[in-house]
Design a protein around this motif. Sequence first.
Motif, mmCIF file in Angstrom:
data_model
loop_
_atom_site.group_PDB
_atom_site.id
_atom_site.type_symbol
_atom_site.label_atom_id
_atom_site.label_comp_id
_atom_site.label_asym_id
_atom_site.label_seq_id
_atom_site.Cartn_x
_atom_site.Cartn_y
_atom_site.Cartn_z
ATOM 1 N N TRP A 92 40.675 46.453 32.140
ATOM 2 C CA TRP A 92 41.618 47.451 32.622
ATOM 3 C C TRP A 92 43.028 46.993 32.339
ATOM 4 O O TRP A 92 43.280 45.781 32.173
ATOM 5 N N ASP A 93 43.933 47.975 32.320
ATOM 6 C CA ASP A 93 45.341 47.664 32.108
ATOM 7 C C ASP A 93 45.865 46.915 33.332
ATOM 8 O O ASP A 93 45.790 47.415 34.455
ATOM 9 N N GLY A 94 46.382 45.720 33.107
ATOM 10 C CA GLY A 94 46.885 44.923 34.237
ATOM 11 C C GLY A 94 48.393 44.789 34.214
ATOM 12 O O GLY A 94 48.918 43.789 34.726
ATOM 13 N N ASP A 95 49.078 45.792 33.628
ATOM 14 C CA ASP A 95 50.550 45.725 33.497
ATOM 15 C C ASP A 95 50.984 44.378 32.941
ATOM 16 O O ASP A 95 50.512 43.974 31.890
ATOM 17 N N SER A 96 51.818 43.648 33.660
ATOM 18 C CA SER A 96 52.344 42.399 33.099
ATOM 19 C C SER A 96 51.272 41.324 32.929
ATOM 20 O O SER A 96 51.499 40.303 32.285
ATOM 21 N N LEU A 97 50.084 41.550 33.514
ATOM 22 C CA LEU A 97 49.012 40.558 33.399
ATOM 23 C C LEU A 97 48.227 40.732 32.099
ATOM 24 O O LEU A 97 47.419 39.878 31.732
ATOM 25 N N GLY A 98 48.454 41.835 31.417
ATOM 26 C CA GLY A 98 47.668 42.151 30.220
ATOM 27 C C GLY A 98 46.356 42.802 30.614
ATOM 28 O O GLY A 98 46.061 42.991 31.798
ATOM 29 N N ARG A 99 45.554 43.152 29.599
ATOM 30 C CA ARG A 99 44.252 43.772 29.911
ATOM 31 C C ARG A 99 43.308 42.722 30.470
ATOM 32 O O ARG A 99 43.336 41.562 30.077
ATOM 33 N N GLY A 100 42.460 43.156 31.380
ATOM 34 C CA GLY A 100 41.506 42.204 31.947
ATOM 35 C C GLY A 100 40.800 42.794 33.145
ATOM 36 O O GLY A 100 40.711 44.017 33.299
ATOM 37 N N ARG A 101 40.271 41.909 33.986
ATOM 38 C CA ARG A 101 39.634 42.377 35.228
ATOM 39 C C ARG A 101 39.906 41.365 36.335
ATOM 40 O O ARG A 101 40.180 40.198 36.065
ATOM 41 N N PRO A 102 39.828 41.828 37.583
ATOM 42 C CA PRO A 102 40.237 40.957 38.691
ATOM 43 C C PRO A 102 39.230 39.870 39.022
ATOM 44 O O PRO A 102 38.046 39.986 38.731
ATOM 45 N N GLY A 103 39.732 38.813 39.656
ATOM 46 C CA GLY A 103 38.871 37.781 40.226
ATOM 47 C C GLY A 103 38.311 38.282 41.547
ATOM 48 O O GLY A 103 38.838 39.204 42.166
ATOM 49 N N TRP A 104 37.254 37.629 41.990
ATOM 50 C CA TRP A 104 36.468 38.103 43.129
ATOM 51 C C TRP A 104 37.258 38.143 44.448
ATOM 52 O O TRP A 104 37.240 39.156 45.172
ATOM 53 N N HIS A 105 37.968 37.082 44.763
ATOM 54 C CA HIS A 105 38.549 36.999 46.106
ATOM 55 C C HIS A 105 39.689 38.007 46.321
ATOM 56 O O HIS A 105 39.789 38.624 47.381
ATOM 57 N N ILE A 106 40.525 38.162 45.291
ATOM 58 C CA ILE A 106 41.678 39.060 45.449
ATOM 59 C C ILE A 106 41.212 40.517 45.622
ATOM 60 O O ILE A 106 41.911 41.335 46.238
ATOM 61 N N GLU A 107 40.013 40.817 45.126
ATOM 62 C CA GLU A 107 39.491 42.190 45.264
ATOM 63 C C GLU A 107 39.348 42.546 46.746
ATOM 64 O O GLU A 107 39.792 43.603 47.209
ATOM 65 N N CYS A 108 38.686 41.640 47.472
ATOM 66 C CA CYS A 108 38.453 41.933 48.892
ATOM 67 C C CYS A 108 39.770 41.942 49.666
ATOM 68 O O CYS A 108 39.942 42.748 50.590
ATOM 69 N N VAL A 109 40.695 41.064 49.268
ATOM 70 C CA VAL A 109 41.995 41.027 49.945
ATOM 71 C C VAL A 109 42.732 42.353 49.774
ATOM 72 O O VAL A 109 43.274 42.910 50.731
ATOM 73 N N ALA A 110 42.743 42.861 48.529
ATOM 74 C CA ALA A 110 43.478 44.111 48.276
ATOM 75 C C ALA A 110 42.893 45.247 49.117
ATOM 76 O O ALA A 110 43.626 46.044 49.715
ATOM 77 N N ILE A 111 41.581 45.299 49.189
ATOM 78 C CA ILE A 111 40.927 46.383 49.933
ATOM 79 C C ILE A 111 41.163 46.214 51.440
ATOM 80 O O ILE A 111 41.486 47.172 52.150
#
Length: 380
Positions: free
Chosen positions: A183-202
């Motif tokens: 996915w488009d990660g803006d300044s992070l470039g294309r990619g996908r998230p790591g596991w822990h930050i996913e739950c934090v964001a939600i």
Amino acid sequence: MTIDPGPVARLYVCGITPYDATHLGHAATYNAFDLVQRVWLDTKRQVQYVQNVTDVDDPLLERAAATGVEWTELAERETALFREDMTALRLLPPAHYIGVVEAIPAIVPLIERLREAGAAYELDGDTYFSVESDPDFGKVSRLDAASMRLLSAERGGDPERSGKKNPLDPILWLAARPGEPSWDGDSLGRGRPGWHIECVAIALEHLGMGFDVQGGGSDLAFPHHEMGASHAQVLTGEYPYAQAYVHAGMVALNGEKMSKSKGNLVFVSALRRAGVDPAAIRLALLDHHYRADWEWTDAVLDEAVQRLARWRAAVSRPDGPPADALVEEIREALADDLDAPRALAAVDRWAVAQQADGGTDTGAPGLASRAVDALLGVAL
Ligand code: 5CA
Ligand code: ZN
């Protein structure tokens, strides 16, 4: 530990990675947090219950590739089956059930903020979180460094990768790999998230900092909940992420933890297809304290089937011994660190008394049945 939320209790429970069907280990863990929710509702609180579904992750992509199914299709199919299983077991659904893929737009800016704060760094295009940026790192699991390192390697971390500031640092954003979704990660470039930050964001989006309980199985204490807490605490400058981290014990089969990667599984859906009453499955789960590690056997299920039959026979009588004290006993047992086995023993005693000398309270069978339904989730 005493957990005493305000009028609106906030609960985040880590959801499944949907690459295989729900097994009894999953069911036991979600059963534990269903009891948490029922206790809170019974004590007149509102409950904000959030659960995620890790609908993109390495094992899911690997299973999809190995079986020639689209990863999105596999995730959708197994998520639907999980929800059916949960409904059959009468687990109250979360108010918000959020997929990681749909949360990506909320995840990216959090990682960018961590980087701006100097808590994240880049390594060959990937972005890592620096555990040393959180002075409270380690307070969730309270493990020593060697154990952390071991568990990190076992549970999705990459402590051996060279170039990291600290071997424990977890991935926040994985740069796009050929053949993998990104996915488009803006300044992070294309990619996908790591596991822990996913739950934090939600959790931060739907509950906010300092929510009451972060729940999951004991295999999530480290690194998942430890890292999640650190991410959120560094992001917000507040402490703690969750008031309490509550971990359910592991269910084993044939002497080993039931796990999708080992394949030693008993599926809820398979038992249902074989004609087992979901209420009996639930009673089998409830007969083990949520913190205990225990082993699933045929005998565990047989006992639950018999208990269910005894309880149903008791509540189908027109009258019985008064059940008011029983309701209080169930409540007290659950209030005492969710002692479900003690609650079951109380119902057993009432059912035995009912069979022995009957009793003349015509409201009792109905009251007992409604209490077992509302507090334990078992429909008689
Ligand atoms: N998607 C992540 C959480 S964000 C995950 O751990 N998914 S899972 O499908 O592997 O596990 C879902 C839940 O079931 C987790 O809380 C996990 O701790 C729990 N669990 C997994 N195996 C067992 C087991 N054998 N006994 C008890 N609970 C288990
Ligand atoms: Zn999680």
